[in-house]
Design an enzyme around this catalytic site. Structure first.
Site, short mmCIF file in Angstrom:
data_model
loop_
_atom_site.label_atom_id
_atom_site.label_comp_id
_atom_site.label_asym_id
_atom_site.label_seq_id
_atom_site.Cartn_x
_atom_site.Cartn_y
_atom_site.Cartn_z
N LYS A 199 27.13 51.35 24.75
CA LYS A 199 26.37 51.07 23.54
C LYS A 199 25.31 50.06 23.91
O LYS A 199 25.60 48.91 24.15
CB LYS A 199 27.30 50.50 22.47
CG LYS A 199 28.39 51.48 22.09
CD LYS A 199 29.49 50.82 21.28
CE LYS A 199 30.60 51.82 21.05
NZ LYS A 199 31.92 51.27 21.32
N ASP A 221 31.63 52.59 30.14
CA ASP A 221 30.93 51.67 29.26
C ASP A 221 29.83 50.90 29.97
O ASP A 221 29.80 50.86 31.18
CB ASP A 221 31.93 50.60 28.79
CG ASP A 221 32.66 51.04 27.56
OD1 ASP A 221 32.30 52.08 27.02
OD2 ASP A 221 33.59 50.33 27.17
N PRO A 257 37.28 42.74 34.34
CA PRO A 257 36.09 42.02 33.90
C PRO A 257 34.84 42.29 34.71
O PRO A 257 33.76 41.81 34.35
CB PRO A 257 36.50 40.55 34.04
CG PRO A 257 37.54 40.55 35.10
CD PRO A 257 38.27 41.85 34.99
N ALA A 263 38.54 40.08 29.78
CA ALA A 263 37.50 39.12 30.17
C ALA A 263 38.00 37.68 30.13
O ALA A 263 37.67 36.89 31.03
CB ALA A 263 36.29 39.30 29.26
N PRO A 320 80.36 37.82 70.91
CA PRO A 320 81.39 36.77 70.94
C PRO A 320 81.35 35.94 69.67
O PRO A 320 82.37 35.48 69.18
CB PRO A 320 81.00 35.91 72.15
CG PRO A 320 80.05 36.74 72.96
CD PRO A 320 79.38 37.68 72.03
N GLU A 321 80.13 35.80 69.09
CA GLU A 321 80.00 34.99 67.87
C GLU A 321 79.06 35.66 66.88
O GLU A 321 78.10 36.31 67.30
CB GLU A 321 79.40 33.63 68.23
CG GLU A 321 80.44 32.56 68.48
CD GLU A 321 79.76 31.24 68.80
OE1 GLU A 321 79.21 30.64 67.86
OE2 GLU A 321 79.76 30.85 69.99
N GLY A 349 35.55 48.31 29.93
CA GLY A 349 35.57 46.95 30.46
C GLY A 349 36.81 46.21 30.03
O GLY A 349 37.33 46.43 28.93
N GLY A 350 37.31 45.34 30.89
CA GLY A 350 38.46 44.51 30.55
C GLY A 350 39.70 45.34 30.31
O GLY A 350 40.05 46.20 31.11
N MET A 368 32.32 38.45 22.32
CA MET A 368 31.16 38.96 21.58
C MET A 368 30.55 37.90 20.68
O MET A 368 30.07 38.20 19.59
CB MET A 368 31.55 40.18 20.73
CG MET A 368 32.02 41.33 21.58
SD MET A 368 32.57 42.74 20.61
CE MET A 368 34.22 42.28 20.22
N ILE A 421 41.97 45.33 24.08
CA ILE A 421 41.46 44.03 23.61
C ILE A 421 40.00 44.26 23.21
O ILE A 421 39.15 44.45 24.07
CB ILE A 421 41.55 42.95 24.69
CG1 ILE A 421 42.99 42.74 25.16
CG2 ILE A 421 40.92 41.64 24.19
CD1 ILE A 421 43.82 41.81 24.31
N1 SAH Z 1 37.86 45.14 26.30
C1 SAH Z 1 37.06 44.04 26.84
C2 SAH Z 1 36.26 43.35 25.78
C3 SAH Z 1 35.22 44.21 25.16
S1 SAH Z 1 34.27 43.33 23.95
C4 SAH Z 1 37.99 43.06 27.55
O1 SAH Z 1 39.20 43.18 27.45
O2 SAH Z 1 37.47 42.18 28.22
C5 SAH Z 1 32.89 42.82 24.87
C6 SAH Z 1 32.92 41.33 25.09
O3 SAH Z 1 33.80 40.99 26.14
C7 SAH Z 1 31.60 40.76 25.53
O4 SAH Z 1 30.74 40.54 24.45
C8 SAH Z 1 32.03 39.46 26.15
O5 SAH Z 1 32.30 38.50 25.17
C9 SAH Z 1 33.33 39.83 26.78
N2 SAH Z 1 33.19 40.14 28.22
C10 SAH Z 1 33.41 41.31 28.82
N3 SAH Z 1 33.21 41.20 30.15
C11 SAH Z 1 32.86 39.94 30.38
C12 SAH Z 1 32.52 39.18 31.55
N4 SAH Z 1 32.52 39.74 32.76
N5 SAH Z 1 32.23 37.88 31.40
C13 SAH Z 1 32.24 37.28 30.20
N6 SAH Z 1 32.55 37.95 29.07
C14 SAH Z 1 32.86 39.24 29.16
#
Ligand code: SAH
Length: 496
Positions: free
Chosen positions: A303, A281, A258, A364, A69-70, A333-334, A414, A338
């Site tokens: 490394k 790594d 990270p 990171a 109806p509506e 890492g990260g 670093m 970067i």
């Molecule tokens: N590709 C990575 C960086 C590699 S260079 C990124 O994008 O994060 C490595 C440096 O990253 C380390 O010496 C430190 O300065 C930094 N790093 C990586 N993981 C980290 C974490 N969990 N906490 C603090 N610094 C971090």
């Protein structure tokens, strides 16, 4: 199109339940997919719930008639533009005539019962919203990656559970799954022409579980198309014994984030699940590696003192494994681009004609910022953010003067080994002694520590706390907002 139903005999859900218990091979419902394109469907009811069903039905191209109806606003709008038909009247049984499916969504038990009875009298499938006993079909929870469709049902027993399963699948399935299905559909004929039946299946498996699929998921269908052509051209060749019958391998350059495994991207997770070998790594912690395929070979190429794998060696290994025809994940890492030497690795892969894909990771600085509550930019405190490597201390090209300026954030990667030197450079370039700074060690990992100070104090604070890599130095007013580990941070600040 017609579905006979147990309900139409008046048996109801009770009998279904009993039968189900007696016969383990019995399903409560048959999941089917209805083709509704341009077919008439009747929805009874004009409220919010009806509107939701209308929206869903319209996505299938059904010709929807709403009996009510509506109508609420959005339905009235659709009726006005002719996108649905409106019968402005109380329900009467003849309204279901000719429909291929009927939905009762009036919220009124008696009206819904009348709709159900009228539909069932004509053997038209009917759904009464939230009332499986009065329905001959039910709406599943849907994951829509058309043409891939996943329907989930608990037979009306636990809708919350179905929805939860749906959410989990939504999160795990690549967004462009449908695009991959279409991509494959468009090429089926070509594959049929080229490959014998026996070879097709493993060919398609390689497409779905390899770089071609990964490229489609990443939205690069042009590159996927080229790789596909190459796979198809070479797939019938006798493969060398060295590759174990496999073709040319491929490489996924993956950012692992990270450290916290929940900060992996979905794509990283998907590719880690299909890689045959993983080169990782030092910065990639065990919980991240555990998310990879169980039987994948894991190769540490970090490394670290005493076990130093040079970048040249890593490059060689990447090429070596890919040449074996393997799917190689290079887990870094990260973010790979970067301070990760990802640029050099893709150059090597390209030079050897090895297909690769890059998956970004949370770098990171972003992980540390979130974990320590440091907004890297801030409307009042920092208009820009710069990521710098602490390795370039002697690099005259680095503009320390610009890094020393106010209203910005500078993150040093670093740099923990050279904190005093970095601070001295900034001070010499004009930064104030009381300029706030913080060190975030092992960000996002269980052992994370945040230490706060100023350019004057931070090096001493870090040294007293025995800060070790991986750690970041963050310089700027925003670091004053950091949630520092109060005990360590303030104690040491006082000491410094
Ligand atoms: N590709 C990575 C960086 C590699 S260079 C990124 O994008 O994060 C490595 C440096 O990253 C380390 O010496 C430190 O300065 C930094 N790093 C990586 N993981 C980290 C974490 N969990 N906490 C603090 N610094 C971090």
């Amino acid at each position: 199109m017609r579905l006979t139903s147990e309900n139409s005999s008046g048996s109801g859900a009770g009998l279904r339940g009993a039968r189900q218990r007696d016969n383990p091979f019995c399903m409560d419902y048959l999941p089917v997919f209805l083709q509704l394109q341009a077919r008439p469907v009747v929805v009874v009811g004009g409220g919010r719930v009806a509107a939701r069903k209308v929206e869903l039905l319209r996505r299938t191209g059904a010709r929807v008639t709403v009996v009510a109806p509506e109508l609420r606003d959005e339905l009235r709008g659709l009726a006005a533009t002719g996108e649905l038909q409106h019968i402005q009247a109380p329900f009467s049984p003849s309204h279901v005539n000719g429909a291929v499916a009927v939905v009762a969504a009036t919220g009124l038990t008696e009206v819904n019962a009348a709709v159900s009875a009228a539909a069932q009298a004509q053997h038209i499938p009917v759904n009464v919203v939230d009332d499986p006993a009065a329905s001959t079909f039910i709406f599943p929870a849907i994951v829509d990656r058309s043409p891939i469709l996943i329907a989930i049902s608990s037979g009306g027993q636990a809708p919350v559970l179905s929805r939860r399963i749906r959410e989990q699948m939504e999160a795990l399935l690549p967004a462009r799954l449908g695009a991959l299905a279409r991509f494959m559909g468009e090429r089926r004929k070509a594959v049929k022409r080229t490959l014998r039946t026996a070879a097709r299946r493993s060919f398609w498996e390689r497409i779905v579980g390899g770089i071609v699929g990964a490229r489609v998921f990443a939205g690069d269908e042009a590159a996927a198309g080229k790789d596909f052509e190459r796979e198809l051209r070479t797939s019938h060749l006798t493969r060398s014994a060295a590759t174990g019958g496999r073709g040319l391998g491929e490489c996924y350059l993956i950012g692992a984030g990270p450290g916290d495994p929940d900060l992996l991207t979905l794509r990283a997770l998907q590719l880690l699940q299909q890689a045959d070998v993983i080169l990782y790594d030092r910065l990639v912690p065990a919980p991240v590696l555990e998310r990879a395929r169980r039987d994948a070979e894991r190769v540490f190429v970090g490394k670290q003192p005493g076990n130093h794998t040079s970048q040249e060696r890593i490059n060689e290994l990447l090429v070596h494994y890919a040449r074996l025809g393997l799917r190689v994940a290079r887990l870094k890492g990260g973010d790979p681009f970067i301070f990760g030497r990802g640029g050099e690795e893709i150059e090597v892969l390209a030079a050897h004609g090895i297909p690769y894909i890059v998956v970004p990771g949370i770098t990171a600085a972003l992980g540390a910022a979130a974990a320590a509550n440091i907004p890297l930019t801030h409307r009042k405190l920092a208009q820009s953010v710069t990521f710098v490597t602490g390795h370039v201390l002697d690099d005259e090209a680095l503009d320390w003067r610009s890094l020393a300026g106010a209203r910005q954030t500078v993150v040093f990667y670093m740099g923990v080994g050279h904190l005093p030197q970095i601070v001295a450079k900034l001070r010499a370039a004009g930064a104030a002694a009381d300029h706030p700074a913080a060190v975030v060690e092992r960000a996002t990992l269980p052992e994370q520590r945040t230490l706060r100070g100023t350019l004057e104090t931070i090096a001493g604070v870090a040294q007293a706390a025995n800060v070790a890599p991986p750690a970041l130095l963050i310089v700027g007013d925003v670091t004053a907002l950091a949630t520092a580990d109060s005990l360590i941070g303030s104690e040491l600040e006082a000491m410094a």
